[in-house]
Design a protein around this motif. Structure first.
Motif, short mmCIF file in Angstrom:
data_model
loop_
_atom_site.label_atom_id
_atom_site.label_comp_id
_atom_site.label_asym_id
_atom_site.label_seq_id
_atom_site.Cartn_x
_atom_site.Cartn_y
_atom_site.Cartn_z
N SER A 161 -43.01 -14.65 -24.69
CA SER A 161 -41.77 -14.23 -24.04
C SER A 161 -40.63 -15.23 -24.18
O SER A 161 -39.48 -14.89 -24.01
N GLY A 162 -40.97 -16.48 -24.48
CA GLY A 162 -39.95 -17.52 -24.56
C GLY A 162 -39.51 -18.04 -23.21
O GLY A 162 -38.46 -18.66 -23.08
N LEU A 163 -40.30 -17.79 -22.18
CA LEU A 163 -39.95 -18.21 -20.82
C LEU A 163 -40.66 -19.50 -20.44
O LEU A 163 -41.81 -19.73 -20.82
N ALA A 164 -39.96 -20.32 -19.67
CA ALA A 164 -40.55 -21.54 -19.12
C ALA A 164 -41.49 -21.14 -17.99
O ALA A 164 -41.10 -20.41 -17.08
N ILE A 165 -42.72 -21.62 -18.05
CA ILE A 165 -43.70 -21.33 -17.00
C ILE A 165 -43.68 -22.42 -15.94
O ILE A 165 -43.74 -22.14 -14.76
N ALA A 166 -43.58 -23.66 -16.39
CA ALA A 166 -43.56 -24.80 -15.47
C ALA A 166 -42.82 -25.95 -16.15
O ALA A 166 -42.78 -26.03 -17.37
N ALA A 167 -42.23 -26.80 -15.33
CA ALA A 167 -41.52 -27.96 -15.86
C ALA A 167 -41.72 -29.15 -14.94
O ALA A 167 -41.88 -28.99 -13.73
N ALA A 168 -41.73 -30.33 -15.54
CA ALA A 168 -41.86 -31.57 -14.78
C ALA A 168 -41.01 -32.64 -15.45
O ALA A 168 -40.76 -32.59 -16.65
N GLY A 169 -40.57 -33.59 -14.66
CA GLY A 169 -39.76 -34.68 -15.21
C GLY A 169 -38.30 -34.32 -15.25
O GLY A 169 -37.88 -33.22 -14.89
N GLY A 170 -37.50 -35.26 -15.71
CA GLY A 170 -36.06 -35.07 -15.77
C GLY A 170 -35.65 -34.26 -16.98
O GLY A 170 -36.17 -34.45 -18.08
N HIS A 171 -34.74 -33.34 -16.78
CA HIS A 171 -34.23 -32.52 -17.86
C HIS A 171 -32.74 -32.74 -18.10
O HIS A 171 -32.16 -32.10 -18.97
N GLY A 172 -32.12 -33.60 -17.33
CA GLY A 172 -30.69 -33.87 -17.50
C GLY A 172 -29.87 -32.61 -17.35
O GLY A 172 -30.04 -31.85 -16.41
N ASP A 173 -29.01 -32.37 -18.30
CA ASP A 173 -28.12 -31.20 -18.26
C ASP A 173 -28.73 -29.97 -18.91
O ASP A 173 -28.07 -28.95 -19.03
N ILE A 174 -29.98 -30.07 -19.34
CA ILE A 174 -30.62 -28.97 -20.07
C ILE A 174 -31.23 -27.97 -19.09
O ILE A 174 -31.98 -28.34 -18.20
N ASP A 175 -30.89 -26.70 -19.27
CA ASP A 175 -31.53 -25.63 -18.50
C ASP A 175 -32.89 -25.35 -19.12
O ASP A 175 -32.98 -25.02 -20.31
N GLU A 176 -33.95 -25.51 -18.35
CA GLU A 176 -35.30 -25.38 -18.91
C GLU A 176 -35.60 -24.00 -19.46
O GLU A 176 -36.36 -23.85 -20.42
N HIS A 177 -34.98 -22.94 -18.90
CA HIS A 177 -35.24 -21.59 -19.39
C HIS A 177 -34.53 -21.34 -20.71
O HIS A 177 -35.09 -20.73 -21.62
N GLU A 178 -33.31 -21.82 -20.84
CA GLU A 178 -32.58 -21.72 -22.11
C GLU A 178 -33.28 -22.55 -23.18
O GLU A 178 -33.43 -22.14 -24.32
N ASP A 179 -33.73 -23.72 -22.78
CA ASP A 179 -34.44 -24.62 -23.68
C ASP A 179 -35.74 -23.97 -24.15
O ASP A 179 -36.10 -24.06 -25.33
N ALA A 180 -36.46 -23.31 -23.26
CA ALA A 180 -37.72 -22.66 -23.62
C ALA A 180 -37.48 -21.56 -24.64
O ALA A 180 -38.23 -21.45 -25.62
#
Length: 108
Positions: free
Chosen positions: A8-27
């Motif tokens: 699906s291209g979706l973020a399931i879980a995230a940890a740590g710093g991502h700064g200005d990055i949206d984890e879902h867009e990044d995924a």
């Protein structure tokens, strides 16, 4: 570090710093990188030897994409981004494998 559902291209879980990055867009974006690599016949010409990691090198750092066991349809992968000056690719790979081993142990 982000755990991504490759189907699906979706973020399931995230940890740590991502700064200005949206984890879902990044995924979603990194899923396209994985699909492109797996669709490249030069990288996947031997079906008995699967792609397990993709390393993207930037002038300022690295992106490590580690594919979890199984076929890509429904495959999970981990995305780790880190700074080239303070990060260490070897240690990132080592720690990522430890995290995946712990995750697999939790499923048992």
């Amino acid at each position: 570090m982000t755990l991504v559902d490759g189907a699906s291209g979706l973020a399931i879980a995230a940890a740590g710093g991502h700064g200005d990055i949206d984890e879902h867009e990044d995924a979603a974006s990194t899923t396209e990188v994985v699909r492109a690599a797996l669709g490249c016949s030069a990288l996947t010409n031997d079906r008995t030897d699967d792609v397990t990691e993709i390393v993207v090198c930037r002038t300022g750092g690295f992106h490590l994409l580690h594919l979890v066991d199984g076929d890509f349809d429904g495959r999970l992968f981990m995305h780790v981004a880190f700074d080239g000056d303070t990060g260490n690719l070897g240690m990132a790979r080592y720690q990522l494998r430890n995290a995946l081993d712990e995750l697999a142990g939790a499923d048992r």
